[in-house]
Design a protein around this motif. Structure first.
Motif, mmCIF file in Angstrom:
data_model
loop_
_atom_site.group_PDB
_atom_site.id
_atom_site.type_symbol
_atom_site.label_atom_id
_atom_site.label_comp_id
_atom_site.label_asym_id
_atom_site.label_seq_id
_atom_site.Cartn_x
_atom_site.Cartn_y
_atom_site.Cartn_z
ATOM 1 N N HIS A 97 3.118 2.318 5.697
ATOM 2 C CA HIS A 97 4.149 3.022 6.706
ATOM 3 C C HIS A 97 4.713 2.164 7.623
ATOM 4 C CE1 HIS A 97 1.647 6.955 6.059
ATOM 5 N NE2 HIS A 97 1.910 6.456 5.022
ATOM 6 N N ALA A 98 3.892 1.505 8.451
ATOM 7 C CA ALA A 98 4.757 0.501 9.400
ATOM 8 C C ALA A 98 5.705 -0.492 8.537
ATOM 9 C CB ALA A 98 3.641 -0.420 9.894
ATOM 10 N N ALA A 99 5.370 -0.883 7.119
ATOM 11 C CA ALA A 99 6.156 -1.886 6.610
ATOM 12 C C ALA A 99 7.658 -1.212 5.949
ATOM 13 C CB ALA A 99 5.470 -2.227 5.285
ATOM 14 N N ILE A 100 7.303 0.177 5.682
ATOM 15 C CA ILE A 100 8.587 0.816 5.271
ATOM 16 C C ILE A 100 9.397 0.889 6.359
ATOM 17 C CG2 ILE A 100 7.919 3.152 5.240
ATOM 18 C CD1 ILE A 100 9.976 1.588 2.594
ATOM 19 N N ALA A 122 12.376 5.953 0.276
ATOM 20 C CA ALA A 122 11.073 5.754 0.254
ATOM 21 C C ALA A 122 10.488 6.254 1.426
ATOM 22 C CB ALA A 122 10.907 4.430 0.168
ATOM 23 N N LEU A 123 11.075 6.537 2.741
ATOM 24 C CA LEU A 123 10.402 6.991 3.875
ATOM 25 C C LEU A 123 10.471 8.493 3.547
ATOM 26 C CD1 LEU A 123 9.213 6.516 6.562
ATOM 27 C CD2 LEU A 123 11.876 6.587 7.535
ATOM 28 N N GLY A 124 11.334 9.062 3.059
ATOM 29 C CA GLY A 124 11.390 10.390 2.909
ATOM 30 C C GLY A 124 10.245 10.942 1.948
ATOM 31 N N CYS A 125 10.143 10.305 0.892
ATOM 32 C CA CYS A 125 8.696 10.527 -0.026
ATOM 33 C C CYS A 125 7.470 10.281 0.737
ATOM 34 C CB CYS A 125 8.984 9.462 -1.320
ATOM 35 S SG CYS A 125 10.404 9.845 -2.182
ATOM 36 N N ILE A 126 7.329 9.261 1.701
ATOM 37 C CA ILE A 126 6.381 9.068 2.044
ATOM 38 C C ILE A 126 6.000 10.514 3.072
ATOM 39 C CG2 ILE A 126 5.012 7.799 3.843
ATOM 40 C CD1 ILE A 126 6.194 5.323 2.711
#
Length: 410
Positions: A288-291, A389-393
């Motif tokens: 999460h931090a990485a994205i 990608a952030l939205g999917c997470i």
């Protein structure tokens, strides 16, 4: 005693990691060793539009992605070893046949077939890891596999450049075939069969479809799989245009493989640090931090590219940060997508491999097709894919980031 049973007793953890990385590296080799040769192939086979040279990579990725849907159920039925060896034979045979390609269309067809063979390496490698490990231990092993695997992008373009200095571009395919034969012999002698007979699933339509249903109906797994797809799409977009960026924009010429190797080495370092941190911090917190950092730095890159000339040092600095975050994201997202699906690990690996490979290849090719002599299109691609990608997470985690979820700590 069979080779499989002997290997299961004798193979050490370092050798296991190295062997799995070697199998996965055949896929990276088939992509990265080609990069210096793309202009020569295009010239020899009459490719007029230089952006069409990207199809040498795209055709391979499409075959690689599509065939994974077959290798997953096959490996859940027949075990991990037999389908793997079939794929390795196809990979080597297609590489040898590509040497005699009379035209560009034939080369693309053979690259597609080579990708079909390579699909077995991706599906079986990740399935074997999931068979033997779970939770943060699986993420640690996958990070170490990815670290070793990243040696190939570091050295492959340079190897391709050396091969071109000693002979025609066809020699690159012979080199790929030779490496695949060596890996095959190693796997025959040392790769254990990790799927016990009692855990194998019948190869019937209803059972196969039920396996796909289990995978596709798991919200967390599918969303992390899609997040990984978008991250890989950004990477494929860069790979497709890397030769043009480093050579055409920044004029590195024969130094292009060194620049490419430097970026790849950072991803290897990132994977190693991830393997050391993931047991203590957890897959979710790291990814999460990485994205978030990945997306923010990509946005800064796009703004700067739109407002001022992008010097090489600034381009490399921003890309270094982004690629380091990719190393933290990729292995953890793969582990999170497979974690709840151990009962159908082969099918799950094939589904996510298909989505990530085909989706990444198609989206990355679209980004590459917009190359206009600047880094703006690739920067924009990174921003868009980071946001997706952030939205999917967020969907996977019901809007909450940095939770530990239900990760196993073993």
């Amino acid at each position: 005693m069979s080779a499989s049973s002997a290997a299961s007793r004798d193979v050490s953890r370092p050798e296991f990691i190295a062997l799995i990385a070697g199998l996965m590296a055949l896929n990276a080799l088939a992509i990265d060793v080609m990069l210096p040769a793309l202009p020569y192939m295009g010239h020899a086979l009459g490719v007029v539009d230089e952006n069409d040279r990207h199809f040498v990579l795209t055709a391979y990725m499409l075959g690689f992605g599509a065939a994974q849907l077959a290798f997953g159920p096959l490996s859940d039925r027949f075990g991990r070893r037999a389908p793997l060896f079939v794929g390795l034979v196809v990979y080597a045979a297609a590489a040898c046949a590509a040497v005699f390609s009379p035209n560009f269309a034939t080369l693309l067809a053979l690259r597609f077939v080579q990708g079909v063979g390579a699909a077995g390496t991706r599906v079986i490698a990740t399935s074997v890891v999931r068979d033997r490990f779970h939770g943060r231990a699986m993420a640690e092993v996958m990070s170490l596999v990815f670290m070793v695997f990243m040696i190939v992008p570091v050295v492959a373009p340079a190897i391709g450049q050396v091969i071109l200095l000693t002979g025609p571009w066809e020699y690159i395919f012979l080199f790929m075939a030779a490496v695949s034969v060596a890996i095959t012999v190693w796997a025959v002698l040392r790769l254990p069969e990790t799927l016990a007979p009692e855990r194998r699933r019948p190869l019937r339509a209803d059972v196969v479809l039920d396996g796909f249903r289990i995978v596709l109906s798991n919200r967390s797994a599918i969303m992390y799989g899609l997040a990984g797809t978008f991250i890989f799409s950004a990477l494929f977009g860069f790979i497709n245009t890397s030769q043009q960026i480093y050579v055409d924009i920044y004029g590195l010429g024969a130094l292009f493989p060194l620049a490419f190797a430097f970026q790849a080495s950072l991803m290897a370092v990132s994977s190693y640090t991830n393997s050391r941190m993931v047991r203590r911090i957890g897959m979710r917190r790291l990814s999460h931090a990485a994205i978030l950092i990945f997306t923010a730095v990509s946005g800064l890159w796009l703004v700067l590219a739109l407002t001022l000339p992008m010097p090489l040092w600034l381009f490399m600095t921003l890309l270094c940060v982004i690629m380091f975050m990719f190393g933290w994201s990729a292995s953890n997202m793969n582990s999170l997508s497979l974690e709840p699906l151990g009962a159908v690990a082969g099918t799950a690996s094939s589904v996510f491999g298909f989505i990530q490979t085909v989706g990444g290849a198609v989206l990355g090719t679209i980004v590459g097709s917009f190359f206009d002599g600047t880094v703006v299109p690739i920067a924009a691609g990174y921003v868009v894919f980071g946001v997706l990608a952030l939205g999917c997470i967020l969907i996977a985690e019901k809007g909450r980031l940095f939770g530990v979820g239900e990760e196993y700590r073993a």
